[in-house]
Design a protein around this motif. Structure first.
Motif, mmCIF file in Angstrom:
data_model
loop_
_atom_site.group_PDB
_atom_site.id
_atom_site.type_symbol
_atom_site.label_atom_id
_atom_site.label_comp_id
_atom_site.label_asym_id
_atom_site.label_seq_id
_atom_site.Cartn_x
_atom_site.Cartn_y
_atom_site.Cartn_z
ATOM 1 N N GLU A 67 -30.771 -2.909 35.397
ATOM 2 C CA GLU A 67 -30.521 -1.496 35.679
ATOM 3 C C GLU A 67 -30.193 -0.706 34.421
ATOM 4 O O GLU A 67 -30.317 0.513 34.394
ATOM 5 C CB GLU A 67 -29.351 -1.357 36.659
ATOM 6 C CG GLU A 67 -29.617 -1.919 38.030
ATOM 7 C CD GLU A 67 -29.262 -3.390 38.137
ATOM 8 O OE1 GLU A 67 -28.844 -3.988 37.122
ATOM 9 O OE2 GLU A 67 -29.413 -3.945 39.219
ATOM 10 N N ASP A 68 -29.751 -1.395 33.378
ATOM 11 C CA ASP A 68 -29.341 -0.721 32.155
ATOM 12 C C ASP A 68 -30.447 -0.658 31.106
ATOM 13 O O ASP A 68 -30.276 -0.011 30.082
ATOM 14 C CB ASP A 68 -28.121 -1.428 31.554
ATOM 15 C CG ASP A 68 -26.918 -1.374 32.472
ATOM 16 O OD1 ASP A 68 -26.792 -0.363 33.191
ATOM 17 O OD2 ASP A 68 -26.124 -2.321 32.470
ATOM 18 N N ARG A 69 -31.543 -1.356 31.340
ATOM 19 C CA ARG A 69 -32.628 -1.380 30.358
ATOM 20 C C ARG A 69 -33.734 -0.432 30.770
ATOM 21 O O ARG A 69 -34.154 -0.407 31.921
ATOM 22 C CB ARG A 69 -33.191 -2.795 30.239
ATOM 23 C CG ARG A 69 -32.221 -3.772 29.657
ATOM 24 C CD ARG A 69 -32.849 -5.112 29.284
ATOM 25 N NE ARG A 69 -34.163 -5.364 29.824
ATOM 26 C CZ ARG A 69 -34.451 -6.330 30.694
ATOM 27 N NH1 ARG A 69 -33.497 -7.104 31.137
ATOM 28 N NH2 ARG A 69 -35.684 -6.507 31.106
ATOM 29 N N ALA A 70 -34.245 0.328 29.819
ATOM 30 C CA ALA A 70 -35.339 1.271 30.109
ATOM 31 C C ALA A 70 -36.669 0.548 30.285
ATOM 32 O O ALA A 70 -37.568 1.048 30.973
ATOM 33 C CB ALA A 70 -35.450 2.292 28.977
ATOM 34 N N ASP A 71 -36.839 -0.634 29.688
ATOM 35 C CA ASP A 71 -38.105 -1.369 29.770
ATOM 36 C C ASP A 71 -38.122 -2.408 30.888
ATOM 37 O O ASP A 71 -39.037 -3.221 30.964
ATOM 38 C CB ASP A 71 -38.394 -2.051 28.432
ATOM 39 C CG ASP A 71 -37.355 -3.100 28.080
ATOM 40 O OD1 ASP A 71 -36.217 -2.996 28.576
ATOM 41 O OD2 ASP A 71 -37.685 -4.019 27.309
ATOM 42 N N ALA A 72 -37.144 -2.405 31.770
ATOM 43 C CA ALA A 72 -37.051 -3.423 32.819
ATOM 44 C C ALA A 72 -38.084 -3.175 33.914
ATOM 45 O O ALA A 72 -38.466 -2.041 34.203
ATOM 46 C CB ALA A 72 -35.659 -3.417 33.423
#
Length: 141
Positions: A67-72
């Motif tokens: 949830e905290d990563r933009a590339d997830a």
């Protein structure tokens, strides 16, 4: 956790601003500060600040979640979430017992409040130990 602490600290900042504005507004309007609302806003600020501080503290010690990563990707968050009871009547019992306790509190009937609180504890224990109470009958038997 990065998102959570930011949300709580933004809300805490807003509540601090709202508290100062409310206190100043009531002082200007009536000549004295309306303390109940001002203190309630300050306590809400403190609560949000504590939650935001806790999430910030935890976020520094754990790895980034999907949830905290933009590339997830969506698949990064897949997996076991937990066990949820498919058909339990205990939540209804807790709600009913809390309603009884609330009515006892509203009408200040201590006997009704005591019965309601006792029923809340009983229902919470029933929910907690629902799957630990020996053999469970199913439709197969």
């Amino acid at each position: 956790m990065k998102t959570e602490w930011r949300i709580f600290l933004i809300i805490a900042g807003f509540l601090l601003f709202a508290s100062a504005l409310y206190g100043g507004w009531t002082y200007g309007d009536g000549g004295q500060i309306e303390w109940v609302g001002t203190i309630a806003l300050l306590l809400s600020f403190a609560l949000c600040l504590m939650c935001g501080g806790f999430f910030w503290f935890v976020a520094r010690r754990i790895d980034l979640r999907p949830e905290d990563r933009a590339d997830a990707e969506i698949a990064d968050g897949a997996g076991e979430v937990g066990f949820f009871s498919p058909g339990s009547y205990w939540p209804f019992g807790i709600a009913l017992a809390a309603t009884i306790a609330g009515l006892g509190l509203v009408f200040w009937q201590l006997w009704l409040l005591a019965i309601g609180l006792l029923a809340v504890v009983f229902a919470a224990c029933g929910l907690l130990f629902e799957y630990y109470s020996g053999t469970r009958r199913t439709a197969e038997h």
